[in-house]
Design a protein around this motif. Structure first.
Motif, short mmCIF file in Angstrom:
data_model
loop_
_atom_site.label_atom_id
_atom_site.label_comp_id
_atom_site.label_asym_id
_atom_site.label_seq_id
_atom_site.Cartn_x
_atom_site.Cartn_y
_atom_site.Cartn_z
N LEU A 168 0.80 -1.22 0.00
CA LEU A 168 0.00 0.00 0.00
C LEU A 168 0.84 1.28 0.00
CD1 LEU A 168 -2.82 -1.07 2.50
CD2 LEU A 168 -2.98 -0.89 0.01
N GLN A 169 2.16 1.12 0.09
CA GLN A 169 3.04 2.28 0.10
C GLN A 169 3.15 2.89 -1.31
OE1 GLN A 169 4.42 3.69 2.93
NE2 GLN A 169 3.07 2.16 3.87
N PRO A 170 3.34 4.22 -1.40
CA PRO A 170 3.58 4.85 -2.71
C PRO A 170 4.79 4.21 -3.40
CG PRO A 170 3.20 6.51 -1.00
CD PRO A 170 3.32 5.20 -0.28
N GLY A 171 4.66 4.03 -4.69
CA GLY A 171 5.76 3.43 -5.45
C GLY A 171 5.70 1.93 -5.54
N SER A 172 4.70 1.30 -4.90
CA SER A 172 4.54 -0.16 -4.99
C SER A 172 3.91 -0.51 -6.33
CB SER A 172 3.67 -0.66 -3.84
OG SER A 172 2.29 -0.49 -4.17
N PRO A 173 3.85 -1.81 -6.66
CA PRO A 173 3.22 -2.21 -7.94
C PRO A 173 1.71 -2.02 -7.98
CG PRO A 173 4.72 -3.92 -7.12
CD PRO A 173 4.53 -2.95 -6.01
N ARG A 174 1.09 -1.65 -6.85
CA ARG A 174 -0.36 -1.41 -6.84
C ARG A 174 -0.71 -0.30 -7.82
NH1 ARG A 174 -4.05 1.54 -2.45
NH2 ARG A 174 -6.08 0.64 -3.02
N LYS A 175 -1.78 -0.51 -8.57
CA LYS A 175 -2.17 0.45 -9.59
C LYS A 175 -3.25 1.40 -9.08
CE LYS A 175 0.57 -1.78 -12.32
NZ LYS A 175 1.93 -1.27 -12.54
N PRO A 176 -3.28 2.63 -9.60
CA PRO A 176 -4.31 3.60 -9.21
C PRO A 176 -5.64 3.27 -9.87
CG PRO A 176 -2.91 4.52 -10.91
CD PRO A 176 -2.32 3.19 -10.55
N PRO A 177 -6.72 3.92 -9.42
CA PRO A 177 -8.03 3.71 -10.06
C PRO A 177 -7.98 4.06 -11.54
CG PRO A 177 -8.27 4.94 -8.00
CD PRO A 177 -6.80 4.86 -8.29
N VAL A 178 -8.86 3.44 -12.29
CA VAL A 178 -8.93 3.70 -13.73
C VAL A 178 -9.39 5.13 -13.98
CG1 VAL A 178 -10.07 3.06 -15.89
CG2 VAL A 178 -9.39 1.29 -14.27
N ASP A 179 -8.72 5.82 -14.88
CA ASP A 179 -9.17 7.14 -15.32
C ASP A 179 -9.26 7.13 -16.84
OD1 ASP A 179 -6.54 7.24 -16.19
OD2 ASP A 179 -5.89 8.63 -14.61
N ASP A 180 -9.61 8.27 -17.40
CA ASP A 180 -9.80 8.35 -18.86
C ASP A 180 -8.50 8.02 -19.61
OD1 ASP A 180 -12.43 8.98 -18.58
OD2 ASP A 180 -12.16 11.15 -18.77
N ALA A 181 -7.37 8.48 -19.06
CA ALA A 181 -6.09 8.26 -19.74
C ALA A 181 -5.75 6.77 -19.78
CB ALA A 181 -4.98 9.03 -19.02
N SER A 182 -5.90 6.06 -18.64
CA SER A 182 -5.56 4.63 -18.62
C SER A 182 -6.55 3.82 -19.44
CB SER A 182 -5.50 4.11 -17.18
OG SER A 182 -6.73 4.29 -16.53
N PHE A 183 -7.82 4.26 -19.47
CA PHE A 183 -8.79 3.57 -20.30
C PHE A 183 -8.43 3.72 -21.77
CE2 PHE A 183 -12.60 3.68 -22.99
CZ PHE A 183 -13.01 2.36 -22.83
N GLU A 184 -7.98 4.90 -22.15
CA GLU A 184 -7.62 5.15 -23.55
C GLU A 184 -6.45 4.26 -23.97
OE1 GLU A 184 -8.12 6.73 -27.29
OE2 GLU A 184 -9.41 6.78 -25.52
N VAL A 185 -5.48 4.07 -23.07
CA VAL A 185 -4.36 3.18 -23.37
C VAL A 185 -4.85 1.76 -23.57
CG1 VAL A 185 -2.26 2.14 -22.42
CG2 VAL A 185 -2.65 4.59 -22.15
N SER A 186 -5.68 1.27 -22.65
CA SER A 186 -6.17 -0.11 -22.78
C SER A 186 -7.07 -0.26 -24.00
CB SER A 186 -6.94 -0.51 -21.51
OG SER A 186 -8.09 0.28 -21.34
N ARG A 187 -7.84 0.78 -24.32
CA ARG A 187 -8.71 0.71 -25.49
C ARG A 187 -7.91 0.52 -26.78
NH1 ARG A 187 -10.60 3.46 -29.58
NH2 ARG A 187 -9.26 5.26 -29.17
N LYS A 188 -6.78 1.22 -26.86
CA LYS A 188 -5.95 1.11 -28.07
C LYS A 188 -5.24 -0.24 -28.14
CE LYS A 188 -5.08 6.07 -28.65
NZ LYS A 188 -4.06 7.14 -28.60
N ILE A 189 -4.81 -0.74 -26.99
CA ILE A 189 -4.10 -2.02 -26.96
C ILE A 189 -5.02 -3.15 -27.37
CG2 ILE A 189 -3.03 -3.73 -25.43
CD1 ILE A 189 -1.86 -1.36 -23.84
#
Length: 271
Positions: free
Chosen positions: A237-258
């Motif tokens: 749960l510490q900053p910088g861990s592999p845990r990912k942040p909530p989905v936002d428009d930018a991350s959705f756009e990346v996944s949409r293109k992939i």
């Protein structure tokens, strides 16, 4: 005399040959065992895009088990296409985890393998069945939250209200009662299990939508405060861990293109 000498010499040669075969077999066996040990000792490798999605529960479980892993994060559609061409994806879908010499696909299969290997799946068949029941319910709630960002704008508030209603009326009461009736620190048995890890994950996800969602659930509040302090969980749960942040428009756009997702299709069907 010559015949006897030949017989002895032949026997020695046969014995030497047999010994040589045994030595070769032993060496091959050792090499095979060493290779297997290297495979088993290698870090798991996770294949996905740089976001939560269905891989996030895998990250959580590996973190709870104290297992270090590597991630191969797709940046382009070509990255995903190349993985498909490799023949490693059984259904041409991710998530996929490479570990112990296998390419494991399908989220539940991955999670069950990790939970079993690292003693997070109960002590017997009965406990595993209970863990499965809890986890399946959590998965339903998890999926609602995971797809919520893709709701149609005009339906967002209605869907949010529905998710919060399901959380507080259907799912959280089950886990509140389970903790109260069980009288232990964890949902099943008296040690951390896959169910506990996934419950904490989903609690934090719902809290991102409504911070005081646990106000009517004292046992869940205690559970969260207790589990969140476990060293491995705390580290994740510490900053910088592999845990990912909530989905936002930018991350959705990346996944949409992939994955070449039609956004309008997603919005329509998630609603």
């Amino acid at each position: 005399m010559f015949a006897l000498s030949s017989c002895i010499q032949g026997g020695q040669q046969e014995e030497s040959s047999s010994t040589s075969v045994l030595v070769r077999l032993f060496v091959l066996s050792c090499l095979s065992e060493n290779q297997e040990l290297r495979i088993m000792a290698a870090k798991p490798k996770l294949y996905y895009f740089d976001g939560r999605g269905r891989m996030e529960s895998v990250r959580w479980l590996l973190a709870a088990a104290g297992v270090e892993y590597e991630e191969v994060l797709f940046q382009t559609a070509e990255d995903f296409k190349n993985l498909i061409k490799s023949g490693k994806l059984m259904y041409d879908q991710v998530p996929m985890v490479e570990m112990d010499g296998m390419s494991i696909v399908q989220t539940r299969a991955i999670l069950k393998y990790i939970a079993t290997k690292y003693n997070l799946y109960g002590k017997d068949l009965k406990e595993r069945a209970i863990i499965d029941m809890y986890v399946e319910g959590m998965r339903d709630l998890n999926d609602m939250i995971m797809f919520f960002p893709f709701s149609l704008p005009e339906e967002k508030q209605k869907i949010l209200n529905y998710i919060l209603e399901r959380a507080t009326q259907r799912f959280f009461p089950v886990y509140e009662k389970a903790l109260k009736d069980h009288g232990k620190n964890y949902l099943v048995g008296n040690q951390l299990s896959w169910a506990d890890v996934q419950l904490l994950e989903v609690i934090l996800m719902v809290e991102e939508l409504k911070s005081d969602i646990l106000s009517a659930f004292p046992k869940l509040q205690e559970f969260k405060a207790r589990v969140i302090k476990l060293p491995r969980i705390q580290k994740f749960l510490q900053p910088g861990s592999p845990r990912k942040p909530p989905v936002d428009d930018a991350s959705f756009e990346v996944s949409r293109k992939i994955y070449k997702i039609d956004k309008n299709f997603v919005l329509k069907h998630m609603s």
